[in-house]
Scaffold this motif. Sequence first.
Motif, PDB file in Angstrom:
ATOM      1  N   VAL A 370      -5.502  20.105  26.835  1.00 46.96           N
ATOM      2  CA  VAL A 370      -4.577  19.499  25.869  1.00 46.96           C
ATOM      3  C   VAL A 370      -5.170  19.659  24.476  1.00 46.96           C
ATOM      4  CG1 VAL A 370      -3.448  17.389  25.089  1.00 46.96           C
ATOM      5  CG2 VAL A 370      -3.686  17.843  27.550  1.00 46.96           C
ATOM      6  N   ASP A 371      -4.462  20.384  23.638  1.00 52.00           N
ATOM      7  CA  ASP A 371      -4.913  20.614  22.263  1.00 52.00           C
ATOM      8  C   ASP A 371      -4.160  19.725  21.276  1.00 52.00           C
ATOM      9  OD1 ASP A 371      -6.615  22.095  20.490  1.00 52.00           O
ATOM     10  OD2 ASP A 371      -4.859  23.231  19.814  1.00 52.00           O
ATOM     11  N   THR A 372      -2.914  19.395  21.604  1.00 55.53           N
ATOM     12  CA  THR A 372      -2.072  18.567  20.726  1.00 55.53           C
ATOM     13  C   THR A 372      -1.435  17.449  21.534  1.00 55.53           C
ATOM     14  OG1 THR A 372      -1.581  20.445  19.279  1.00 55.53           O
ATOM     15  CG2 THR A 372      -0.068  18.574  19.192  1.00 55.53           C
ATOM     16  N   LEU A 373      -1.523  16.237  21.005  1.00 52.75           N
ATOM     17  CA  LEU A 373      -0.896  15.063  21.624  1.00 52.75           C
ATOM     18  C   LEU A 373       0.171  14.517  20.694  1.00 52.75           C
ATOM     19  CD1 LEU A 373      -0.859  12.724  23.790  1.00 52.75           C
ATOM     20  CD2 LEU A 373      -2.459  11.531  22.252  1.00 52.75           C
ATOM     21  N   VAL A 374       1.345  14.209  21.262  1.00 55.16           N
ATOM     22  CA  VAL A 374       2.406  13.511  20.535  1.00 55.16           C
ATOM     23  C   VAL A 374       2.475  12.094  21.093  1.00 55.16           C
ATOM     24  CG1 VAL A 374       4.830  13.509  19.860  1.00 55.16           C
ATOM     25  CG2 VAL A 374       3.670  15.689  20.301  1.00 55.16           C
ATOM     26  N   ALA A 375       2.224  11.095  20.238  1.00 44.10           N
ATOM     27  CA  ALA A 375       2.157   9.711  20.706  1.00 44.10           C
ATOM     28  C   ALA A 375       2.823   8.788  19.691  1.00 44.10           C
ATOM     29  CB  ALA A 375       0.704   9.286  20.935  1.00 44.10           C
ATOM     30  N   GLY A 376       3.097   7.544  20.139  1.00 48.47           N
ATOM     31  CA  GLY A 376       3.696   6.540  19.268  1.00 48.47           C
ATOM     32  C   GLY A 376       5.161   6.329  19.567  1.00 48.47           C
ATOM     33  N   GLY A 377       5.762   5.408  18.827  1.00 50.03           N
ATOM     34  CA  GLY A 377       7.157   5.036  19.034  1.00 50.03           C
ATOM     35  C   GLY A 377       7.375   3.587  18.657  1.00 50.03           C
ATOM     36  N   PHE A 378       8.081   2.867  19.499  1.00 53.49           N
ATOM     37  CA  PHE A 378       8.405   1.459  19.244  1.00 53.49           C
ATOM     38  C   PHE A 378       7.170   0.592  19.467  1.00 53.49           C
ATOM     39  CE2 PHE A 378      10.055  -2.670  20.788  1.00 53.49           C
ATOM     40  CZ  PHE A 378      10.803  -3.035  19.677  1.00 53.49           C
ATOM     41  N   ASP A 379       6.884  -0.291  18.524  1.00 47.31           N
ATOM     42  CA  ASP A 379       5.672  -1.112  18.570  1.00 47.31           C
ATOM     43  C   ASP A 379       5.960  -2.442  19.251  1.00 47.31           C
ATOM     44  OD1 ASP A 379       3.228  -2.247  18.220  1.00 47.31           O
ATOM     45  OD2 ASP A 379       3.360  -2.452  16.040  1.00 47.31           O
ATOM     46  N   ARG A 380       5.298  -2.675  20.412  1.00 49.83           N
ATOM     47  CA  ARG A 380       5.441  -3.946  21.140  1.00 49.83           C
ATOM     48  C   ARG A 380       4.185  -4.803  21.051  1.00 49.83           C
ATOM     49  NH1 ARG A 380       6.534  -1.684  26.845  1.00 49.83           N
ATOM     50  NH2 ARG A 380       5.032  -0.198  26.008  1.00 49.83           N
ATOM     51  N   GLY A 381       3.281  -4.473  20.149  1.00 49.15           N
ATOM     52  CA  GLY A 381       2.084  -5.278  19.968  1.00 49.15           C
ATOM     53  C   GLY A 381       0.989  -5.013  20.977  1.00 49.15           C
ATOM     54  N   ILE A 382       1.020  -3.876  21.666  1.00 48.73           N
ATOM     55  CA  ILE A 382       0.000  -3.537  22.655  1.00 48.73           C
ATOM     56  C   ILE A 382      -1.320  -3.217  21.949  1.00 48.73           C
ATOM     57  CG2 ILE A 382      -0.658  -1.765  24.345  1.00 48.73           C
ATOM     58  CD1 ILE A 382       2.246  -1.602  25.191  1.00 48.73           C
ATOM     59  N   ASP A 383      -2.424  -3.532  22.582  1.00 53.48           N
ATOM     60  CA  ASP A 383      -3.750  -3.240  22.044  1.00 53.48           C
ATOM     61  C   ASP A 383      -4.059  -1.747  22.226  1.00 53.48           C
ATOM     62  OD1 ASP A 383      -6.383  -3.096  21.295  1.00 53.48           O
ATOM     63  OD2 ASP A 383      -7.138  -4.482  22.816  1.00 53.48           O
ATOM     64  N   TYR A 384      -4.267  -1.045  21.106  1.00 55.01           N
ATOM     65  CA  TYR A 384      -4.516   0.392  21.156  1.00 55.01           C
ATOM     66  C   TYR A 384      -5.979   0.758  20.897  1.00 55.01           C
ATOM     67  CZ  TYR A 384       0.492   1.375  21.300  1.00 55.01           C
ATOM     68  OH  TYR A 384       1.803   1.458  21.683  1.00 55.01           O
ATOM     69  N   SER A 385      -6.870  -0.208  20.855  1.00 48.30           N
ATOM     70  CA  SER A 385      -8.257   0.093  20.507  1.00 48.30           C
ATOM     71  C   SER A 385      -8.922   0.999  21.541  1.00 48.30           C
ATOM     72  CB  SER A 385      -9.049  -1.204  20.336  1.00 48.30           C
ATOM     73  OG  SER A 385      -8.984  -2.004  21.515  1.00 48.30           O
ATOM     74  N   ALA A 451       2.395   6.465  24.904  1.00 44.89           N
ATOM     75  CA  ALA A 451       1.700   5.174  24.937  1.00 44.89           C
ATOM     76  C   ALA A 451       2.506   4.098  24.234  1.00 44.89           C
ATOM     77  CB  ALA A 451       0.300   5.290  24.315  1.00 44.89           C
ATOM     78  N   ALA A 452       3.812   4.275  24.164  1.00 37.27           N
ATOM     79  CA  ALA A 452       4.687   3.323  23.467  1.00 37.27           C
ATOM     80  C   ALA A 452       6.105   3.469  23.996  1.00 37.27           C
ATOM     81  CB  ALA A 452       4.662   3.580  21.959  1.00 37.27           C
ATOM     82  N   ALA A 453       6.873   2.416  23.824  1.00 37.21           N
ATOM     83  CA  ALA A 453       8.281   2.458  24.215  1.00 37.21           C
ATOM     84  C   ALA A 453       9.065   3.346  23.257  1.00 37.21           C
ATOM     85  CB  ALA A 453       8.856   1.046  24.236  1.00 37.21           C
ATOM     86  N   SER A 454      10.319   3.606  23.606  1.00 40.71           N
ATOM     87  CA  SER A 454      11.128   4.588  22.878  1.00 40.71           C
ATOM     88  C   SER A 454      12.237   3.952  22.045  1.00 40.71           C
ATOM     89  CB  SER A 454      11.772   5.550  23.893  1.00 40.71           C
ATOM     90  OG  SER A 454      12.553   4.819  24.820  1.00 40.71           O
ATOM     91  N   TYR A 455      12.300   2.612  22.003  1.00 40.02           N
ATOM     92  CA  TYR A 455      13.513   1.946  21.521  1.00 40.02           C
ATOM     93  C   TYR A 455      13.735   2.040  20.015  1.00 40.02           C
ATOM     94  CZ  TYR A 455      12.659  -0.101  26.101  1.00 40.02           C
ATOM     95  OH  TYR A 455      12.384  -0.275  27.427  1.00 40.02           O
ATOM     96  N   ASP A 456      12.788   2.590  19.268  1.00 40.00           N
ATOM     97  CA  ASP A 456      13.027   2.733  17.829  1.00 40.00           C
ATOM     98  C   ASP A 456      14.024   3.853  17.535  1.00 40.00           C
ATOM     99  OD1 ASP A 456      11.197   4.558  18.808  1.00 40.00           O
ATOM    100  OD2 ASP A 456       9.919   4.545  17.014  1.00 40.00           O
TER     101      ASP A 456
END
Length: 476
Positions: A370-385, A451-456
Amino acid sequence: MDRLRELIRERFREKSIVLLGYGREGQSTYRLLREIFPGKELVIADRREEIQSDPSFGYDRHLQFITGAGYMDRLDGFDAVFRSPGIPVWHLIIGAPGQPAGNGKTGNRIDPDKITSQTSLFLECFAGQVIGVTGTKGKSTTSSLLHHLFKVARKETLLAGNIGNPVFHIAHLVTPSTTVVLELSSHQLEFLTRGPHTAILLNLYQEHLDAYADYESYQRAKANIARYQQEGDFLVWNSDDERVTRQLAPYIPYRRSFPFSLSDRPLNGGYPADGGLVFSDGGKAEEIWKIHQDRFLRGDHNLRNILAASLAALLNGLRAEEIGEGIETFKGLEHRLEYVGEFRGIHFYNDSIATIPEACMEAIRAIPDVDTLVAGGFDRGIDYSELAGFLSRSDVRNIILVGKAGLRIGECMEGMDMQGKRIYRVERFDDFAPIAFRETQPGKACLLSPAAASYDEFNNFEERGKRYRELVRLVL
C-alpha cells in the motif's frame, strides 16, 4: 411462519401497538401486522413526515402517524413498541445507564418490557435453528461465509438480519431442517428474551457511540447474544479480544464454549497450526482447512472470521471437507478489501466498510505494497491516536485525508516522525483521485480504508465504495 403469526396474534391481540421507525424493517413489520390484524389500530412513529403519503399504505383507515422532531415523545402511551434497529432509545428507557430526563420532558419514559423487535420475536420461535453472528467488524463476511458453507454442503439454509434481509421476510421459508444464519447488530440484540442456539462474538471496538450512553453500554448490548442463550447452547468467541472475554465471562461457564485464537491453542476451540486451521475438542485436534496465502479473504482479521465460521459449521453438523470446499469457493463481499482493478499500473482496493481505526490498520496489513491511503469522512469522536502512530510507522507514503475525521487524523499525526510521508487534505471525497493517480508508484496499491463513517457525503459505506470504484475506473 405459522408459529410466528400465532405468537404475534396471541401476544398483541389486545395491545395498542406503535411501530417505531419505518425503514426496510419497519415496512415489513407493518405488512405482517396488517395481515394478522386487518382491523386493528396501528400507529407509525417516524421523524420523516413524508412517509404519511407513501402509496404502499393504500387506503388504511386504521393507521395513524406520529411524525416530526417529537416523534418519540408519546411512546409511553402504547402497550407495545415495535422498534426498528438503529433508532436509539436508551435515553427514554426506565433505568438506562447515563439516562437524562427522557428528552428533557416528563411522562415519556418507556418500560423496556414494552419494547420488542423482529429479531426478538423470530428468536422466540426459531432460536434452536439459528446461528447468530455479531461483532463490531466482520459480521457480514462471517455470516455470508457461513451461509455459503451450508449451501456448498447442500444443506437447507437462509441468511437474514442486519445484512439487509429482515427476518419477517424469510420466516415463512423456515422448515424444521433449515439452518438460519443471522447477522446481528448491537441494536438488534437489545431487548431480547432468547439468544440463538449458536452465538458468535467476533470482536468489540469503538463504534455507534452516538447511539449509546457510553462504550460499556454498547459492549453489553453485543454480549446479549450470549446473555439470553440457554444452558447447553454453543458460544463461539474471540479469546484474543480482551473486551470480548470480559463481557462473556459470566456466560462462558454455562454454555458449550468454543473460543478461537491466533495466539493460543484452546483445549476446546479453533486455532492455526502447521499451516492449517485446527479444531480441538477436548484436546483431540482435527485440521479443518489448509491455509492458502492467495485466499480471497486476506489478513489476520479474516483468518479469525474463517475460524469463527468454520467452528460454527462443525458444531452444526458440517464435515471438515465440506467446510474446506466452501472456504475455497467463497469470493468475499463488496467494499471489504475488494480488489477494484489495475489502472495506470496502480492496484486499487476498496475497503469502504472500514469505519473504525482497527479495520483500517488490518487492511493495510492485509494488502501488499500500500503506497497511498484514502481515509477520513464523518467525525463521530473516535480516538485516532493509535491509527496515527501506526500510519507514521507504516510503509504508506501518501495519506489522503477527507472530511472532519480526516482533519482529526491529521491533527493526531502532527509532531510525529513522518519518515518522508506526505499528507494531503481534501474537502470533497472526489478530490482524492487526481492525487492518487499522480502520487502512487506504479506496481503498488491505493487503498480506500476510511476509519470513519460516510454520512458527511454519502448515505452509507456502500455508496462511498461505489463512488470510489467509479472514480478510479474513469481513466479507461
